[in-house]
Design a protein around this motif. Structure first.
Motif, mmCIF file in Angstrom:
data_model
loop_
_atom_site.group_PDB
_atom_site.id
_atom_site.type_symbol
_atom_site.label_atom_id
_atom_site.label_comp_id
_atom_site.label_asym_id
_atom_site.label_seq_id
_atom_site.Cartn_x
_atom_site.Cartn_y
_atom_site.Cartn_z
ATOM 1 N N TRP A 99 0.948 -1.202 -0.004
ATOM 2 C CA TRP A 99 -0.050 -0.048 -0.094
ATOM 3 C C TRP A 99 0.754 1.239 -0.169
ATOM 4 O O TRP A 99 0.455 2.198 -0.710
ATOM 5 N N ALA A 100 1.946 1.291 0.877
ATOM 6 C CA ALA A 100 2.833 2.407 0.786
ATOM 7 C C ALA A 100 3.639 2.678 -0.618
ATOM 8 O O ALA A 100 3.633 3.853 -0.880
ATOM 9 N N HIS A 101 3.837 1.534 -1.254
ATOM 10 C CA HIS A 101 4.306 1.836 -2.530
ATOM 11 C C HIS A 101 3.385 2.309 -3.408
ATOM 12 O O HIS A 101 3.760 3.218 -4.306
ATOM 13 N N GLU A 102 2.131 1.996 -3.241
ATOM 14 C CA GLU A 102 1.010 2.225 -4.316
ATOM 15 C C GLU A 102 0.385 3.489 -4.123
ATOM 16 O O GLU A 102 -0.511 3.979 -4.935
ATOM 17 N N VAL A 103 0.160 3.947 -3.082
ATOM 18 C CA VAL A 103 -0.789 5.100 -2.535
ATOM 19 C C VAL A 103 -0.260 6.266 -3.351
ATOM 20 O O VAL A 103 1.178 6.745 -3.475
ATOM 21 N N ASP A 104 -1.137 7.055 -3.678
ATOM 22 C CA ASP A 104 -0.779 8.143 -4.701
ATOM 23 C C ASP A 104 -0.759 9.308 -3.550
ATOM 24 O O ASP A 104 -1.402 9.504 -2.780
ATOM 25 N N ALA A 105 0.056 10.329 -4.142
ATOM 26 C CA ALA A 105 0.243 11.599 -3.167
ATOM 27 C C ALA A 105 -0.816 12.268 -2.846
ATOM 28 O O ALA A 105 -1.099 12.769 -1.909
ATOM 29 N N SER A 106 -1.926 12.194 -3.690
ATOM 30 C CA SER A 106 -3.083 13.091 -3.718
ATOM 31 C C SER A 106 -3.934 12.297 -2.534
ATOM 32 O O SER A 106 -4.877 13.013 -1.847
ATOM 33 N N TRP A 107 -3.798 11.120 -2.233
ATOM 34 C CA TRP A 107 -4.590 10.377 -1.332
ATOM 35 C C TRP A 107 -4.375 11.015 0.202
ATOM 36 O O TRP A 107 -5.289 11.025 1.049
ATOM 37 N N PHE A 108 -3.401 11.585 0.571
ATOM 38 C CA PHE A 108 -3.102 11.963 1.766
ATOM 39 C C PHE A 108 -3.711 13.618 1.973
ATOM 40 O O PHE A 108 -4.029 14.032 3.177
ATOM 41 N N ASP A 109 -4.600 14.121 0.896
ATOM 42 C CA ASP A 109 -5.265 15.172 1.072
ATOM 43 C C ASP A 109 -6.661 14.666 1.305
ATOM 44 O O ASP A 109 -7.187 13.768 0.943
ATOM 45 N N GLY A 110 -7.130 15.587 2.223
ATOM 46 C CA GLY A 110 -8.552 15.479 2.598
ATOM 47 C C GLY A 110 -8.679 14.680 3.906
ATOM 48 O O GLY A 110 -7.789 14.407 4.786
ATOM 49 N N ASP A 111 -10.125 14.211 4.175
ATOM 50 C CA ASP A 111 -10.416 13.608 5.425
ATOM 51 C C ASP A 111 -10.985 12.176 5.186
ATOM 52 O O ASP A 111 -11.192 11.916 3.922
ATOM 53 N N LEU A 112 -10.938 11.487 6.139
ATOM 54 C CA LEU A 112 -11.616 10.005 6.195
ATOM 55 C C LEU A 112 -12.763 9.969 7.430
ATOM 56 O O LEU A 112 -12.493 10.522 8.473
ATOM 57 N N SER A 113 -13.577 9.514 6.881
ATOM 58 C CA SER A 113 -14.734 9.346 7.750
ATOM 59 C C SER A 113 -15.067 7.839 7.964
ATOM 60 O O SER A 113 -15.118 6.952 7.337
ATOM 61 N N TRP A 114 -15.478 7.426 9.292
ATOM 62 C CA TRP A 114 -15.639 6.128 9.612
ATOM 63 C C TRP A 114 -16.599 6.129 11.110
ATOM 64 O O TRP A 114 -16.536 7.015 11.794
#
Length: 171
Positions: A99-114
């Protein structure tokens, strides 16, 4: 705050340290692994079980991997067979690294809800903060395991990031 380089370094560190602690734990008997040593989850085995469960919860939220059953109270009771756990843990640590290799840099932007079972409500937080939580939580509980192993008379190898073996840095 967090980025792909951070995630890669910490995923490599996670793989290295889990191997370090689990291989050290291999030298203990089953009863020594399960002995209540006064940590939050009691034993080495229960602490490692909780940590594995928590890593799977976070990766479910981050990458859609299968969600582990149960909540925090049940999280410490998931190891039925030590060798099977060892194999599952290594495979999952490799999945975190993938996952660390594949995650896109833009993934870190924004929020996560759960829905947080621990808090009993819907939660929304910045993704970059939650990635820190994943790796900080690992370090917290591995520190407990390290202390319990030391008290049991066995000594894990180094835990400091700058002393990570070179081959882990290339994974």
């Amino acid at each position: 705050m967090t980025n792909k380089d951070y995630v890669l370094m910490m995923a490599r560190y996670n793989l290295w340290q889990n191997e370090n602690l689990l291989s050290t734990t291999d030298s203990l008997s089953s009863s020594d692994r399960r002995l209540d040593r006064g940590a939050f989850f009691g034993s080495i085995e229960k602490t490692l079980s909780h940590l594995y469960w928590a890593d799977r919860i976070w990766m479910h939220r981050f990458a859609g991997t299968p969600e582990p059953a149960g909540g925090i109270p049940e999280s410490a009771r998931n190891i039925k067979n030590w060798q099977s756990f060892r194999e599952e843990r290594k495979t999952f640590d490799e999945r975190i690294l993938q996952w660390a290799h594949e995650v896109d840099a833009s993934w870190f932007d924004g929020d996560l809800s759960w829905f947080s079972g621990a808090m009993g409500c819907q939660v929304t937080k910045p993704k970059n903060m939650l990635v820190i939580q994943l790796f900080n939580h690992q370090t917290h509980h591995r520190g407990q395991v390290h202390a319990m192993l030391t008290a049991a008379g066995v000594k894990p190898s180094d835990t400091d990031v700058p002393f990570m073996p070179k081959h882990f840095l290339t994974l």
